[in-house]
Design a protein around this motif. Structure first.
Motif, mmCIF file in Angstrom:
data_model
loop_
_atom_site.group_PDB
_atom_site.id
_atom_site.type_symbol
_atom_site.label_atom_id
_atom_site.label_comp_id
_atom_site.label_asym_id
_atom_site.label_seq_id
_atom_site.Cartn_x
_atom_site.Cartn_y
_atom_site.Cartn_z
ATOM 1 N N GLU A 1 -9.151 6.345 -1.062
ATOM 2 C CA GLU A 1 -9.168 4.887 -1.117
ATOM 3 C C GLU A 1 -10.381 4.502 -1.953
ATOM 4 O OE1 GLU A 1 -8.566 3.427 2.893
ATOM 5 O OE2 GLU A 1 -6.619 4.426 2.829
ATOM 6 N N TYR B 1 0.827 -1.215 0.000
ATOM 7 C CA TYR B 1 0.000 0.000 0.000
ATOM 8 C C TYR B 1 0.865 1.271 0.000
ATOM 9 C CZ TYR B 1 -2.958 3.627 2.127
ATOM 10 O OH TYR B 1 -3.605 4.808 2.422
ATOM 11 N N ASP C 1 1.534 -0.261 5.287
ATOM 12 C CA ASP C 1 0.503 0.547 5.958
ATOM 13 C C ASP C 1 1.041 1.798 6.646
ATOM 14 O OD1 ASP C 1 -2.052 -0.998 5.702
ATOM 15 O OD2 ASP C 1 -0.817 -2.558 6.588
#
Ligand SMILES: Nc1nc2c(ncn2[C@@H]2O[C@H](COP(=O)(O)OP(=O)(O)O)[C@@H](O)[C@H]2O)c(=O)[nH]1
Ligand SMILES: [Mg+2]
Length: 255
Positions: free
Chosen positions: A113, A93, A199
């Motif tokens: 997102e 990510y 993350d």
């Protein structure tokens, strides 16, 4: 012939430079990608923005890349919300988000997102950035006035994570993960200085920006996900803890 040689060179046509870049990391999102993009474009249309969308994919095993390429072919006009897709390597990510940001050409960059696509946040954030009130706007799901429709366990995990950031890294806000928008020039050096992937990249970006003196404003958001996350919350914990330890070492010890 001599006269021909003296002709002024023709100006090179300039590609339209979007004012706003919307960067969206995507991973195994074949179920919602097309509909989410069509819906987002519809909601942005009345705003009359000059914008591009960068889908930053890595590691998908489904048709996400193919659908992204179809969207890029369908919405290829640089003056009308051009959609681009970058695609590389293993699921990551933070790496995808960082590469999307570095590719973005807008003066303003919005990070979203695909399961949120919160055009309401986009509008509020752009208003704040345009007035110069802040250079980084965070859409917080934990600030006063926010609403979080996710299951309670995920809401609680977000609170626990932000508390860890406060204790370990002196984080002064309520949320780092998810919706954010910023002035590209104000954050570019900070983005390039970030070391952590996956993350925790989003947290590193916000914490380093704060430490660099960037003016940050949090706005409460209403989180409604179009689908539950594909990666189980508990599977993410070991990597998050490892990344947090690395970030704490980098910021607190090495400075
Ligand atoms: N490129 C990329 N995108 C990812 C990855 N994991 C999640 N995403 C995207 O990041 C956004 C948020 O992911 P989600 O699964 O909803 O997790 P949440 O942020 O905890 O709600 C979505 O647009 C996902 O498609 C990944 O490994 N690589
Ligand atoms: Mg989500």
């Amino acid at each position: 012939m001599a006269a021909l040689n003296r002709q002024r060179p023709r100006p090179v046509p300039q590609l339209a430079q979007p004012h706003i870049s919307i960067v969206i990391p995507v991973y195994n999102e074949q179920a919602i990608l097309h509909a989410a993009m069509v819906d987002l474009r519809e909601r942005l249309k009345p705003l009359g923005w000059s914008y591009e969308v960068i889908l930053a994919e890595n590691g998908s095993k489904d048709r996400t890349v193919a659908i992204g390429q179809e969207l890029a072919a369908k919405y290829g006009d640089p003056s009308d919300g051009q959609v681009k897709i970058i695609s590389m390597g293993e699921p990551n990510y933070g790496k995808a988000l960082k590469q999307g940001i570095l590719l973005a050409r807008g003066d303003l960059i919005i990070c979203d997102e695909i399961d949120l696509c919160d055009a309401e946040f986009h509008k509020r954030a752009v208003d704040i950035l345009e007035t110069g009130e802040a250079d980084l706007v965070i859409g917080s799901k934990l600030a006063a006035g926010a609403e979080d429709d996710r299951p309670f366990v995920r809401h609680a995990a977000s609170i626990a994570y932000s508390t860890l950031l406060k204790v370990m890294l002196g984080f002064r806000g309520t949320d780092t993960h998810g919706l954010k928008a910023f002035r590209r020039q104000a954050l570019l050096d900070v983005v390039q200085a970030c070391l952590i992937e996956k993350d925790v990249f989003a947290s590193e970006l916000v914490i380093r920006a704060d430490r660099a003196g960037v003016i940050i404003k949090e706005v409460p958001v209403h989180i409604i996900e179009k689908r539950p996350p594909s990666i189980n919350l508990f599977k993410r914990v070991p990597n998050v803890l490892k990344s947090l330890a690395k970030l704490t070492w980098s910021i607190r010890v090495r400075g």
